[in-house]
Every structure is written in structure tokens, then in C-alpha cells.
Design a protein around this motif. Structure first.
Motif, PDB file in Angstrom:
ATOM      1  N   ARG A  84       0.811  -1.190   0.002  1.00 14.51           N
ATOM      2  CA  ARG A  84       0.034   0.091   0.089  1.00 14.51           C
ATOM      3  C   ARG A  84       0.688   1.187  -0.067  1.00 14.51           C
ATOM      4  N   PHE A 122      -0.020  -8.632  -3.179  1.00 14.71           N
ATOM      5  CA  PHE A 122      -1.452  -8.540  -2.679  1.00 14.71           C
ATOM      6  C   PHE A 122      -1.824  -8.067  -1.432  1.00 14.71           C
ATOM      7  N   ASP A 123      -1.310  -7.289  -0.834  1.00 12.36           N
ATOM      8  CA  ASP A 123      -1.406  -6.332   0.432  1.00 12.36           C
ATOM      9  C   ASP A 123      -2.938  -5.765   0.433  1.00 12.36           C
ATOM     10  N   LEU A 124      -3.131  -5.136  -0.896  1.00 12.97           N
ATOM     11  CA  LEU A 124      -4.577  -4.775  -1.132  1.00 12.97           C
ATOM     12  C   LEU A 124      -5.157  -5.570  -2.459  1.00 12.97           C
ATOM     13  N   GLU A 125      -6.442  -5.443  -2.617  1.00 17.04           N
ATOM     14  CA  GLU A 125      -6.880  -5.783  -3.769  1.00 17.04           C
ATOM     15  C   GLU A 125      -7.774  -4.968  -4.550  1.00 17.04           C
ATOM     16  N   GLN A 128     -10.309  -2.441  -2.674  1.00 16.29           N
ATOM     17  CA  GLN A 128      -9.707  -1.778  -1.586  1.00 16.29           C
ATOM     18  C   GLN A 128      -8.831  -0.679  -2.558  1.00 16.29           C
TER      19      GLN A 128
ATOM     20  N   LYS B 154      -4.801 -15.642  -4.005  1.00 16.17           N
ATOM     21  CA  LYS B 154      -4.312 -14.289  -3.844  1.00 16.17           C
ATOM     22  C   LYS B 154      -4.590 -13.470  -2.381  1.00 16.17           C
ATOM     23  N   LEU B 156      -7.771 -12.681  -1.540  1.00 14.70           N
ATOM     24  CA  LEU B 156      -8.723 -11.500  -1.701  1.00 14.70           C
ATOM     25  C   LEU B 156      -9.687 -11.754  -0.642  1.00 14.70           C
ATOM     26  N   ASN B 158     -12.476  -9.389  -0.746  1.00 15.22           N
ATOM     27  CA  ASN B 158     -13.901  -8.804  -1.384  1.00 15.22           C
ATOM     28  C   ASN B 158     -14.399  -9.678  -2.500  1.00 15.22           C
ATOM     29  N   TYR B 198     -18.219  -5.021   2.835  1.00 12.75           N
ATOM     30  CA  TYR B 198     -16.691  -4.514   2.435  1.00 12.75           C
ATOM     31  C   TYR B 198     -15.772  -5.026   3.553  1.00 12.75           C
ATOM     32  N   HIS B 199     -14.741  -5.615   3.126  1.00 11.91           N
ATOM     33  CA  HIS B 199     -13.496  -5.926   3.951  1.00 11.91           C
ATOM     34  C   HIS B 199     -12.535  -4.979   3.559  1.00 11.91           C
ATOM     35  N   PRO B 201      -8.305  -3.307   3.930  1.00 14.51           N
ATOM     36  CA  PRO B 201      -7.258  -4.037   3.985  1.00 14.51           C
ATOM     37  C   PRO B 201      -6.700  -4.543   5.190  1.00 14.51           C
ATOM     38  N   PHE B 204      -1.777  -6.217   9.318  1.00 16.35           N
ATOM     39  CA  PHE B 204      -0.447  -7.075   9.214  1.00 16.35           C
ATOM     40  C   PHE B 204       0.149  -7.008  10.691  1.00 16.35           C
TER      41      PHE B 204
END
Lengths: 294, 216
Positions: A84, A122-125, A128, B154, B156, B158, B198-199, B201, B204
Motif C-alpha cells: 500500500r 496482494f496487500d490490497l486488492e 480496496q 491471492k 482476496l 472482497n 466490504y472488508h 485491507p 498485518f
């Protein structure tokens, strides 16, 4: 080009976009030639971002070339190769170089490409990423910190109208709209019946849809795509049509099919425009447009 | 459970070069259940190593033992005496086991006989599948009990990508598309509205590596 891509799409005109695949290396000759060939014939040019997970010259670099040569660029940005922080930094940079359109993608998986042992980020997709662009437009980064100078983009996304099963894709499409995507370029469509069904669903949302047109060059290619590319369905009658021509005439038939589909989509106002992906055959795009009467 | 596979014999033979007295140590928990590191596998591997030694004219001491669990020190006390007799331990536990033994007996090299793969479960005979990534932020309540962080290639959050193909994943037609499964199960449970949620990010920092957990 004074008018922005957003303005062009909102004008009600039948919009045409195409794409540039950057080189693997620093020789930009062919890329520049394709840009010069297409920039005035289409409303905007996408630049792919390490497409199919194959490392190449960056989409950002390609978009700057398009701007320098007076064209309108759509920055394809995937989440596969950057976290990101890097995504936001690249978006800030793109904005300062006059890029105003961004296609927000998740990105293909690493193992389909040419660096199979790499880490997929793939920290975001995609959903997002769209939200991230919208957040940055409001003046903060997604860490909640104020930006000294914000951005403004026309964010788009992709959709696969012939995915099987289709329902989860439609829900994801809805999520992308809710996140703030304003235009969609679709995966290749060949079955206009299926595509009409998709448009019936999509029309309830206030977004612009450009139908993906991928040039077919042979019956073999069509069969290969049916067997190997998810979300692509070439109907048997098109395969037969391609198989029916004499040797060496496949490309010509493919051009004819693409032009015919574009004309049908335009004449019947099925959607707002088309996105032509010639995949290595960019030279032929002007001919497709000419035959389609555009 | 933790799923692990045995390294190739040549790799293990290479790793053991220079050691003369070796304890092949199995684990009676996860790797025993996935048939790569239990009592039986210790016996088979030790026999293979003896055979390899014979072929190359070596005559090394290869002791065999299996503890109930390598990852807890209290189960390692029983090998105190055996450890004194060897100059290396070849562990058939997971990476946690190797490190637990090494921490308990820091003077002696502990070598990994397995490659640790994932946290998962047996699906059918001889097949284990990954189910959890230990992300520290469980959303299985929203995804019909199917983890997209782990089961979508991946990760994902969403919905499915465009690579989903007749319910399978683009990287491996043997693997199901997690988001297609989630959709189908949510539909069956009458909870499709969860699919549209919605999820944001992933955080971490939910588990700061290296993870540490204290009961308060």
C-alpha cells in the motif's frame, strides 16, 4: 487533447479505448510507434502493468510517454507487485505527471508469469485499491495522514461478463461500484447475447461500460482461449467462421469479426463503448476501426 | 494440524555429512498423523540411511526415537540421555519441533528432515489441504466458514478475481475457487448479504512477527 476521458465518456459519444503493452527492456521504439499510431484514433490508451505477471517496462512509464506525445492515458495498476505504501507513492507520482485515469486491478497470480518464484504482494486488492484512490482524493493517505497536495483521478475497474458462475462476479462488480469505480472495461466478450444479459444487470448502476474486444487471429487461438483463459467464451459459430477461411486469411477474418462486433455494439447502443485489445497486433487497430466505420 | 513433507533422501544424506552418531527423532503428533514424521517414518528413514551408509562404506550410529510432541520441552526430557550419545539430531517434526529441540539442547545441531508446509487437515486418503494462515484476524463468521486469506491464492477479501474458472482457481484446476465456495455456502445458508460486505485491507500487525501470546 483538452477534454478529459471522463468528459468524453459523459458526453454520450461512443467511446473507444485500446491498450499498449510496454516492452521487456528499454527499447521503446515499437511502443512509441504504437502510441503515435493510436493516440488520435482512440479516446484513451491503457498501459498494462506487468501483464500476465510478466516483468516489463512499467505502466507508469508508458503512461508518461503517452502524455508526452499528447495522448490520453489510462494507468493500469495492479496490487500484485506493490504494497500500500508503494501503490500510494506511485499514484502521487502519476498525478504530478498529468495522469488522471486509473484502472484498478488485483493483478494476475504470480505462477502464470515469468518470475514464478516471486512473492505475490496482494496487500490490497481491486476493491480496496479503488477505495484507496477515493480516500487519497479526499486529502489523506489510507493511514489517515494528511497529504500535502491531494490527487484527483477517474477510477475504473474491470469485470468479466462471461465468468462461470456469473453471480459472484456480479456481486463483486457491485462492490467495485460501491467503492467508487466510475467506468468498467470488460474482459473479452464474444457472445453478445451473454453480454446483453450482463448489461441488463449493469444498467442499474451509474457507471460507464466499455466492452472488451480481443482480436482473434485463428480458430486455433479461439479454441485455445476457450480452454485456457478463464472468463472467455468464443461461441462455436465464430470458431467455425474462422476455420472456414483459407490459410493465411485468419487475421483478416478476425479483424472483420472484431469490426462487426464493434458496429453491432454501437448501432444497438448495447454499452458505452469498446476497449480493443490487439495483444501484439496493435498495427491493425486502425483497420478494425475503419471497417467498423469509426 | 501442521502438515509437513519429508525432504529428499539425498538432501538429508548431504545434511548429515560429517556427523557420526545421529538420533533420528520423530514426533507423535501432527507429522505422525500426516505420515511423514511419526514412529513408522523414523524407522523407514533410519533404514534408508543405514542402507546409504552401507553403499558408501560408512558405519555410523543411527539411533531411533519418537517423542509424543517435539514442540513442548516437557516431552523432550525423555531424550536427555540419548542426546548425550549423539553428535546431531535429525528431527522429523515441523519447524517448531526443530527449534524447540534446538532451544532445549543448544549445544547439539538439530537438523530438519522435513519441510513444513501449512496448517491444515486431511481431505481424503493421502491428501492434506491448507485451512488457516494464522493471520490473527479471523473473519470466518463473514465467509461461511471458508478462509479466503488461506484458500484464495491471492488472499482476496472482497470476492473472486477474474481468474476464477468454473469454480476452480486459475493457478491450479485441482483447487477450488474459495470465493465461489463462499458464495455457494452463503447462498445455502441464506446469508448472501454478507458477500456484499466490504472488508478493509488486512491489518498485518494483528500478529506482529515473531508472534507472542500471553494469557492475562
Amino acid at each position: 487533447m483538452a477534454e478529459s476521458f471522463r468528459d468524453v465518456l459523459n458526453s454520450g459519444k461512443f467511446v473507444i479505448t485500446s491498450e499498449i503493452g510496454p516492452p521487456k527492456g528499454t527499447n521503446l521504439e515499437k511502443t512509441l510507434h504504437h502510441i503515435d499510431l493510436l493516440k488520435d484514433k482512440v479516446d484513451a490508451l491503457n498501459v498494462t502493468d506487468n501483464q500476465s505477471s510478466v516483468m516489463r517496462y512499467p505502466s507508469l512509464g508508458g503512461c508518461i510517454l503517452i502524455k508526452e506525445r499528447g495522448g490520453e492515458a489510462i494507468l493500469q495498476m495492479t496490487c500484485r507487485d506493490r504494497n500500500r505504501l508503494a501503490l500510494q507513492a506511485d499514484i502521487l507520482f502519476a498525478y504530478t505527471r498529468g495522469i488522471r485515469n486509473i484502472l484498478c486491478l488485483t493483478g494476475d497470480s504470480i505462477p502464470v508469469g515469468d518470475h514464478k518464484e516471486a512473492k505475490g504482494v496482494f496487500d490490497l486488492e481491486s476493491v480496496q485499491l479503488i477505495r484507496m484512490v477515493r480516500t487519497m482524493e479526499s486529502g489523506t493517505d489510507i493511514g489517515g495522514n494528511e497529504l500535502n497536495g491531494a490527487i484527483e483521478f477517474y477510477p475504473g475497474a474491470i469485470v468479466t461478463p462471461e465468468a462461470n458462475p456469473i453471480e459472484p462476479q456480479l456481486h463483486k462488480f457491485k462492490k467495485k461500484v460501491a467503492a467508487g469505480a466510475e467506468f468498467f472495461q470488460t474482459q473479452a466478450v464474444y457472445d453478445l447475447g451473454n453480454f446483453r444479459n450482463f448489461m441488463q444487470y449493469a444498467r442499474q448502476f451509474n457507471v460507464k461500460i466499455l466492452a472488451g474486444i480481443v482480436l482473434l487471429v485463428s480458430a486455433r487461438m479461439a479454441k485455445f482461449m476457450n480452454d485456457n483463459v478463464p472468463g472467455i467464451f468464443v461461441p462455436q459459430e465464430l470458431i467455425d467462421e474462422l476455420a472456414g477461411v483459407e490459410k493465411g486469411k485468419g487475421l483478416q477474418k478476425g479483424v472483420e469479426i472484431a469490426a462487426r462486433m464493434i458496429r453491432t455494439i454501437k448501432d444497438e447502443s448495447i454499452c458505452d463503448g469498446v476497449h480493443i485489445m490487439a495483444i501484439g497486433k496493435e498495427e491493425i487497430v486502425p483497420e478494425i476501426l475503419a471497417i467498423a466505420g469509426l | 494440524m501442521i502438515v509437513a513433507k519429508q525432504k529428499d533422501l539425498e538432501v538429508i544424506v548431504g545434511m548429515l555429512q560429517g556427523y557420526e552418531r545421529i538420533l533420528v527423532l520423530g514426533c507423535g503428533t501432527c507429522t505422525a498423523i500426516c505420515l511423514t514424521g511419526g514412529d513408522r517414518e523414523v524407522g523407514i528413514l533410519a533404514s534408508s540411511l543405514r542402507l546409504a551408509d552401507k553403499v558408501s562404506g560408512k558405519n555410523r550410529l543411527l539411533k531411533e526415537h519418537t517423542v509424543e510432541r517435539q514442540c513442548e520441552w516437557e516431552f523432550l526430557d525423555e531424550i536427555n540421555d540419548q542426546v548425550k550419545e549423539v553428535d546431531a539430531i535429525l528431527s522429523l517434526g515441523c519447524g517448531v519441533g526443530v527449534q524447540a529441540i534446538s532451544e532445549r539442547f543448544p549445544d547439539i545441531p538439530v537438523l530438519p528432515g522435513l519441510d513444513t508446509l501449512f496448517m491444515g487437515m486431511p481431505q481424503e486418503e493421502s491428501v492434506w489441504v491448507e485451512r488457516c494462515s494464522g493471520c490473527g484476524n479471523c473473519i470466518l463468521d463473514k465467509t461461511a466458514g471458508i478462509c479466503p486469506v488461506t484458500r484464495c491464492t491471492k488472499g482476496l477479501l472482497n470476492g473472486p478475481c477474474g481468474g476464477t474458472n468454473n469454480g476452480k482457481c486459475e493457478v491450479d484446476p485441482e483447487k477450488d475457487c474459495a470465493w465461489t465456495l463462499i458464495y455457494q455456502r452463503l447462498e445455502k445458508q441464506g446469508k448472501l448479504e454478507l458477500f456484499d460486505e466490504y472488508h478493509p485491507p488486512r491489518n498485518f500487525q494483528a500478529v506482529v512477527r515473531p508472534g507472542r501470546f500471553t494469557i492475562k
